[in-house]
Design a protein around this motif. Structure first.
Motif, mmCIF file in Angstrom:
data_model
loop_
_atom_site.group_PDB
_atom_site.id
_atom_site.type_symbol
_atom_site.label_atom_id
_atom_site.label_comp_id
_atom_site.label_asym_id
_atom_site.label_seq_id
_atom_site.Cartn_x
_atom_site.Cartn_y
_atom_site.Cartn_z
ATOM 1 N N LEU A 3 34.215 1.753 -26.091
ATOM 2 C CA LEU A 3 35.300 1.102 -25.366
ATOM 3 C C LEU A 3 36.688 1.475 -25.906
ATOM 4 C CD1 LEU A 3 34.017 -2.575 -24.881
ATOM 5 C CD2 LEU A 3 33.712 -0.607 -23.380
ATOM 6 N N THR A 4 37.622 1.690 -24.971
ATOM 7 C CA THR A 4 39.032 1.808 -25.317
ATOM 8 C C THR A 4 39.622 0.400 -25.405
ATOM 9 O OG1 THR A 4 39.543 2.060 -22.978
ATOM 10 C CG2 THR A 4 39.280 4.091 -24.256
ATOM 11 N N SER A 5 40.876 0.287 -25.841
ATOM 12 C CA SER A 5 41.443 -1.031 -26.148
ATOM 13 C C SER A 5 41.543 -1.940 -24.925
ATOM 14 C CB SER A 5 42.814 -0.881 -26.808
ATOM 15 O OG SER A 5 43.715 -0.209 -25.955
ATOM 16 N N ASP A 6 41.876 -1.389 -23.751
ATOM 17 C CA ASP A 6 41.979 -2.227 -22.549
ATOM 18 C C ASP A 6 40.642 -2.870 -22.214
ATOM 19 O OD1 ASP A 6 44.636 -1.706 -22.273
ATOM 20 O OD2 ASP A 6 44.460 -0.340 -20.576
ATOM 21 N N ILE A 25 42.696 5.604 -30.471
ATOM 22 C CA ILE A 25 42.414 5.043 -31.788
ATOM 23 C C ILE A 25 43.255 3.774 -31.905
ATOM 24 C CG2 ILE A 25 42.502 5.411 -34.285
ATOM 25 C CD1 ILE A 25 42.522 8.479 -33.645
ATOM 26 N N TYR A 26 42.614 2.649 -32.204
ATOM 27 C CA TYR A 26 43.363 1.388 -32.199
ATOM 28 C C TYR A 26 42.817 0.416 -33.244
ATOM 29 C CZ TYR A 26 39.452 -0.135 -29.136
ATOM 30 O OH TYR A 26 38.215 -0.420 -28.600
ATOM 31 N N THR A 27 43.629 -0.586 -33.577
ATOM 32 C CA THR A 27 43.204 -1.618 -34.522
ATOM 33 C C THR A 27 42.857 -2.894 -33.753
ATOM 34 O OG1 THR A 27 45.496 -2.292 -34.835
ATOM 35 C CG2 THR A 27 44.602 -0.702 -36.407
ATOM 36 N N TYR A 28 42.276 -3.855 -34.445
ATOM 37 C CA TYR A 28 41.800 -5.071 -33.788
ATOM 38 C C TYR A 28 41.764 -6.204 -34.798
ATOM 39 C CZ TYR A 28 37.450 -3.979 -36.221
ATOM 40 O OH TYR A 28 36.514 -3.716 -37.200
ATOM 41 N N LEU A 47 39.146 1.255 -34.483
ATOM 42 C CA LEU A 47 38.166 1.512 -33.433
ATOM 43 C C LEU A 47 38.578 2.767 -32.682
ATOM 44 C CD1 LEU A 47 37.593 -2.087 -31.951
ATOM 45 C CD2 LEU A 47 36.287 -0.901 -33.738
ATOM 46 N N VAL A 48 37.569 3.525 -32.258
ATOM 47 C CA VAL A 48 37.812 4.771 -31.535
ATOM 48 C C VAL A 48 37.138 4.673 -30.174
ATOM 49 C CG1 VAL A 48 37.589 7.279 -31.585
ATOM 50 C CG2 VAL A 48 37.790 6.014 -33.729
ATOM 51 N N GLY A 49 37.907 4.888 -29.109
ATOM 52 C CA GLY A 49 37.363 4.832 -27.758
ATOM 53 C C GLY A 49 37.350 6.200 -27.114
ATOM 54 N N GLY A 50 36.336 6.447 -26.288
ATOM 55 C CA GLY A 50 36.263 7.720 -25.575
ATOM 56 C C GLY A 50 34.847 8.045 -25.153
ATOM 57 N N GLU A 51 34.709 9.002 -24.255
ATOM 58 C CA GLU A 51 33.405 9.390 -23.714
ATOM 59 C C GLU A 51 32.635 10.250 -24.705
ATOM 60 O OE1 GLU A 51 33.823 11.120 -19.822
ATOM 61 O OE2 GLU A 51 34.799 9.325 -19.006
#
Length: 379
Positions: A58-61, A114-117, A147-151
């Protein structure tokens, strides 16, 4: 009619042979990230469509939408975040990286974000508690900062000691069609079967064409039955007590989150992707300890009229001495003094002490299977 995949299309994210060969020949040129066993299993489930419509992590959205609304950002029902956590990444958004487990390149990932949570927010919204004694919460607190999002594209699969019983959604859908089943009820389990389970399964089967028993294999908490014990127990049960043309058994590798009601929805979505039209929602489904009410998961299904799979709420079964059989509270008029509850904890204690459970609790054939293992429980 076999159910449509969640989101409308069964996802398949497996690298074509020539692409795989090229990626592996160039693997030293890719940035890499090490993943744990649970994320490697998630990768397989994404790649084979068990987690349709997800094509990656999952991406951040989507992550925030799942936390806040139990839906992806496009409004598709989704209740459990499927995320990849990493230490400070040595790659950037837009890069293609390789994900490794135990020195095996499992997948290529196209890094979209790439995002934080916030770990406490994650825990509170998914597990309804921030108590570190909850195994799911403890897992979140142990996660890395990013966290890393992508296919993804799957390159290799983990060794599978239960390949004989492993069927992917594309295979179960063919199997159900070949058997002429238009309605299929799925039963999720991480335990050996006792008479209460059998009662619930067969009660559900009364209303549909086929029963799909889908044990979860993979990392479990201490005291759970080992994977091979569960498989052998169901083998003997199927051999003696289930109609061959109306029931089938196939496993799925999955790491339990113990997220109670939210995870019950997630389990239903997984079985919808396998082709099931109905899903048995158990008492304290996917729960642990006293964190969730016994039938709390039933209420949550009311919030998902668009789920696309029909929940079957069958009350906990017990033995009634007056009825002389397995019943539940809806069909038995007798008082509690005649009722014998079938507790998994009680059965474990009996088995550990070498005591044979009475036949109204567990089939003798199942008990013999358990007893044939030196230690049937996860330590």
């Amino acid at each position: 009619m076999v159910s449509k995949p969640h989101g409308g299309k069964l996802v398949r994210r497996i690298a074509a042979p020539k692409t795989r060969e090229r990626i592996l020949s160039e693997q030293k040129e890719y940035p890499k990230a090490e993943i744990d066993h649970g994320r490697a299993i998630d990768l397989e489930n994404i790649a084979h469509g068990v987690y349709s419509p997800l094509k990656g992590f999952l991406t951040s959205d989507d992550f925030q939408s799942v936390l806040d609304h139990m839906r992806l950002s496009d409004d598709t029902p989704w209740t459990i975040p499927i995320v990849l956590d990493v230490e400070k990444p040595e790659f950037e958004e837009g890069d293609a990286i390789l994900l490794y487990y135990d020195d095996l390149p499992i997948a290529r990932m196209h890094v979209e974000e790439i995002y934080t949570y916030d770990k406490k927010e994650f825990a509170q919204k998914i597990f309804k508690t921030t108590d570190p004694n909850h195994p799911g919460v403890a897992k979140v607190y142990a996660m890395s900062e990013y966290l890393v999002g992508g296919e993804i594209e799957l390159l290799n699969e983990l060794p599978n000691p239960f390949a004989k019983y492993t069927l992917r959604p594309v295979e179960t859908r063919v199997l159900f069609k070949e058997r002429g089943w238009k309605t299929i009820v799925a039963f999720q389990t991480r335990n050996v079967p006792h008479m209460g389970h059998e009662y619930v399964q067969k009660a559900a089967l009364t209303f549909v064409d086929g029963l799909f028993i889908n044990p979860v294999l993979g990392k479990k908490k201490r005291g759970d039955y080992k994977d091979e014990v569960i498989i052998k127990a169901y083998e003997v049960l199927f051999k003696h007590y289930y109609p061959k043309d109306a029931a089938t058994l196939a496993t799925v590798r999955y790491e339990m989150r113990y997220a109670g009601p939210r995870e019950a929805i997630h389990h239903a979505i997984m079985r919808k992707n396998f082709g099931a039209t109905h899903f048995i929602v158990g008492r304290d489904h996917a729960g642990v300890g006293d964190y969730y009410g016994p039938y709390e998961a039933w209420d949550l299904f009311d919030e998902f009229p668009d789920l696309g799979i029909t929940p079957m709420f069958i009350r906990e079964a017990f033995y009634c001495r007056k009825c002389c059989g397995m019943v539940n509270a809806k069909i038995c008029p007798h008082s509690e003094e005649f009722h014998v509850r079938i507790s998994g904890t009680k059965l474990r204690k009996m088995i550990m002490s070498g005591e044979k459970p009475p036949e109204y609790m567990m089939r003798p054939e199942v008990y013999e299977v358990i007893r044939s293992f030196k230690n049937p429980f996860v330590e």
